[in-house]
Design a protein around this motif. Structure first.
Motif, PDB file in Angstrom:
ATOM      1  N   ILE A  57       0.846  -1.186   0.000  1.00 19.60           N
ATOM      2  CA  ILE A  57       0.000   0.000   0.000  1.00 19.60           C
ATOM      3  C   ILE A  57       0.885   1.241   0.000  1.00 19.60           C
ATOM      4  N   VAL A  58       0.361   2.311  -0.565  1.00 20.06           N
ATOM      5  CA  VAL A  58       1.052   3.598  -0.590  1.00 20.06           C
ATOM      6  C   VAL A  58       0.156   4.616   0.101  1.00 20.06           C
ATOM      7  N   LEU A  59       0.716   5.354   1.065  1.00 22.05           N
ATOM      8  CA  LEU A  59      -0.062   6.319   1.834  1.00 22.05           C
ATOM      9  C   LEU A  59       0.100   7.728   1.292  1.00 22.05           C
ATOM     10  N   THR A  60      -0.906   8.540   1.514  1.00 20.42           N
ATOM     11  CA  THR A  60      -0.863   9.931   1.101  1.00 20.42           C
ATOM     12  C   THR A  60       0.277  10.672   1.800  1.00 20.42           C
ATOM     13  N   ASP A  61       0.703  11.769   1.210  1.00 19.79           N
ATOM     14  CA  ASP A  61       1.749  12.586   1.837  1.00 19.79           C
ATOM     15  C   ASP A  61       1.145  13.751   2.623  1.00 19.79           C
ATOM     16  N   SER A  62      -0.124  13.627   2.989  1.00 16.63           N
ATOM     17  CA  SER A  62      -0.822  14.669   3.736  1.00 16.63           C
ATOM     18  C   SER A  62      -0.175  14.904   5.092  1.00 16.63           C
ATOM     19  N   PHE A  63      -0.120  16.168   5.501  1.00 18.17           N
ATOM     20  CA  PHE A  63       0.436  16.496   6.814  1.00 18.17           C
ATOM     21  C   PHE A  63      -0.493  16.085   7.952  1.00 18.17           C
ATOM     22  N   ALA A  64      -1.686  15.604   7.616  1.00 21.14           N
ATOM     23  CA  ALA A  64      -2.592  15.082   8.646  1.00 21.14           C
ATOM     24  C   ALA A  64      -2.091  13.753   9.196  1.00 21.14           C
ATOM     25  N   LEU A  65      -1.200  13.092   8.480  1.00 18.16           N
ATOM     26  CA  LEU A  65      -0.614  11.832   8.931  1.00 18.16           C
ATOM     27  C   LEU A  65       0.667  12.092   9.723  1.00 18.16           C
ATOM     28  N   PRO A  66       1.013  11.192  10.651  1.00 22.59           N
ATOM     29  CA  PRO A  66       2.321  11.287  11.303  1.00 22.59           C
ATOM     30  C   PRO A  66       3.438  11.243  10.259  1.00 22.59           C
ATOM     31  N   GLU A  67       4.529  11.884  10.569  1.00 18.84           N
ATOM     32  CA  GLU A  67       5.647  11.954   9.622  1.00 18.84           C
ATOM     33  C   GLU A  67       6.137  10.569   9.209  1.00 18.84           C
ATOM     34  N   THR A  68       6.064   9.600  10.137  1.00 14.68           N
ATOM     35  CA  THR A  68       6.545   8.245   9.840  1.00 14.68           C
ATOM     36  C   THR A  68       5.660   7.507   8.834  1.00 14.68           C
ATOM     37  N   LEU A  69       4.458   8.022   8.578  1.00 11.81           N
ATOM     38  CA  LEU A  69       3.549   7.393   7.617  1.00 11.81           C
ATOM     39  C   LEU A  69       3.457   8.166   6.302  1.00 11.81           C
ATOM     40  N   ARG A  70       3.788   9.421   6.331  1.00 19.72           N
ATOM     41  CA  ARG A  70       3.538  10.329   5.215  1.00 19.72           C
ATOM     42  C   ARG A  70       4.265   9.898   3.934  1.00 19.72           C
ATOM     43  N   GLY A  71       3.478   9.540   2.899  1.00 18.34           N
ATOM     44  CA  GLY A  71       4.051   9.192   1.607  1.00 18.34           C
ATOM     45  C   GLY A  71       4.803   7.873   1.583  1.00 18.34           C
ATOM     46  N   GLN A  72       4.658   7.064   2.631  1.00 19.02           N
ATOM     47  CA  GLN A  72       5.424   5.828   2.746  1.00 19.02           C
ATOM     48  C   GLN A  72       4.718   4.653   2.062  1.00 19.02           C
ATOM     49  N   GLN A  73       5.522   3.653   1.706  1.00 18.38           N
ATOM     50  CA  GLN A  73       5.011   2.393   1.191  1.00 18.38           C
ATOM     51  C   GLN A  73       5.165   1.327   2.279  1.00 18.38           C
ATOM     52  N   PHE A  74       4.138   0.477   2.400  1.00 18.02           N
ATOM     53  CA  PHE A  74       4.158  -0.600   3.386  1.00 18.02           C
ATOM     54  C   PHE A  74       3.759  -1.898   2.713  1.00 18.02           C
ATOM     55  N   GLN A  75       4.467  -2.964   3.072  1.00 19.43           N
ATOM     56  CA  GLN A  75       4.162  -4.292   2.518  1.00 19.43           C
ATOM     57  C   GLN A  75       3.531  -5.177   3.586  1.00 19.43           C
ATOM     58  N   VAL A  76       2.523  -5.939   3.189  1.00 24.40           N
ATOM     59  CA  VAL A  76       1.845  -6.851   4.113  1.00 24.40           C
ATOM     60  C   VAL A  76       2.773  -8.032   4.405  1.00 24.40           C
ATOM     61  N   LYS A  77       3.164  -8.168   5.676  1.00 25.61           N
ATOM     62  CA  LYS A  77       4.055  -9.261   6.080  1.00 25.61           C
ATOM     63  C   LYS A  77       3.279 -10.465   6.609  1.00 25.61           C
ATOM     64  N   SER A  78       2.159 -10.222   7.260  1.00 32.18           N
ATOM     65  CA  SER A  78       1.327 -11.323   7.757  1.00 32.18           C
ATOM     66  C   SER A  78      -0.083 -10.803   7.968  1.00 32.18           C
ATOM     67  N   ILE A  79      -1.023 -11.745   8.112  1.00 33.43           N
ATOM     68  CA  ILE A  79      -2.425 -11.396   8.349  1.00 33.43           C
ATOM     69  C   ILE A  79      -2.921 -12.224   9.530  1.00 33.43           C
TER      70      ILE A  79
END
Length: 213
Positions: A30-52
């Motif tokens: 998933i790719v997250l928005t770069d909005s300043f409403a998000l914490p800096e650690t999430l802003r514009g970042q990509q995350f991969q699903v490691k487990s469910i």
């Protein structure tokens, strides 16, 4: 030649398309928005699903996607379904962070009946500054659940109680005034306690999703 065309078209049709969060599988990104409403650690970042994983309660089962970011942040994602559906992001914090954030005597009131603790934040750490709120009110006390290292959408879970029913825990929950941020606490049978800071955001904060290659 027509056979090759049919084979090629069949392969194209079989490609997974991701249009909703609840379609995510292990390996997807998933790719997250770069909005300043998000914490800096999430802003514009990509995350991969490691487990469910699956959280089973008496009347519901919730899917949890464990994510790892390109910035090495471990993040947990679930869907909060009420009148509207929101993204629920969670990060686990260490005991030292809890000590910095809150007065521990006040924090201990979360585990005492009637379960109506009220917390004021006293200080932040580098990790928690964008994730925490000034005040929290308790809403959930000792709710029993079972944690399964399975995806309930494709694997059968055992009965709510009984042999193989997952790892039992008690859940305690607090929210800030507008319920945009929260604290989730899980107390396990062996006494281990996990504390997560939670953040509720609109579905549109995920701007793109890519299936595992």
């Amino acid at each position: 030649m027509s056979f090759l065309n049919k084979l090629f078209n069949k392969e194209k049709k079989s490609e997974r398309k991701l249009t909703q969060v609840n379609q995510l599988l292990v390996g997807d990104i998933i790719v997250l928005t770069d909005s300043f409403a998000l914490p800096e650690t999430l802003r514009g970042q990509q995350f991969q699903v490691k487990s469910i994983n699956s959280y089973e309660f008496e009347h519901s089962v919730q899917t949890e996607w464990q994510l790892l970011g390109t910035n090495n942040l471990e993040l947990f994602l679930s869907l909060d379904v009420e009148d509207t559906t929101e993204l629920k992001f969670s990060i686990k914090i260490a005991h030292e962070d809890v000590e910095s954030l809150f007065d521990l005597d006040k924090f201990s009131e979360i585990f005492e009946e009637p379960g109506q603790a009220f917390l004021d934040k006293q200080a932040d750490t580098d990790l928690t500054s964008d994730w925490s709120s000034e005040q929290y009110q308790q809403t959930t006390f000792a709710k029993v659940g079972y944690f399964h290292r399975k995806d309930h959408r494709s694997e059968n879970l055992s009965a709510y109680q009984g042999k193989g029913s997952g790892e039992q825990f008690e859940q305690y929950v607090l929210y800030n005034k507008d319920q945009s941020k929260g604290i989730d606490i899980e107390v396990w049978d062996d006494g281990d306690t996990e504390v997560c800071l939670t953040l509720f955001r609109p579905l549109t904060d995920i701007v793109d999703m890519y299936p595992a290659s």
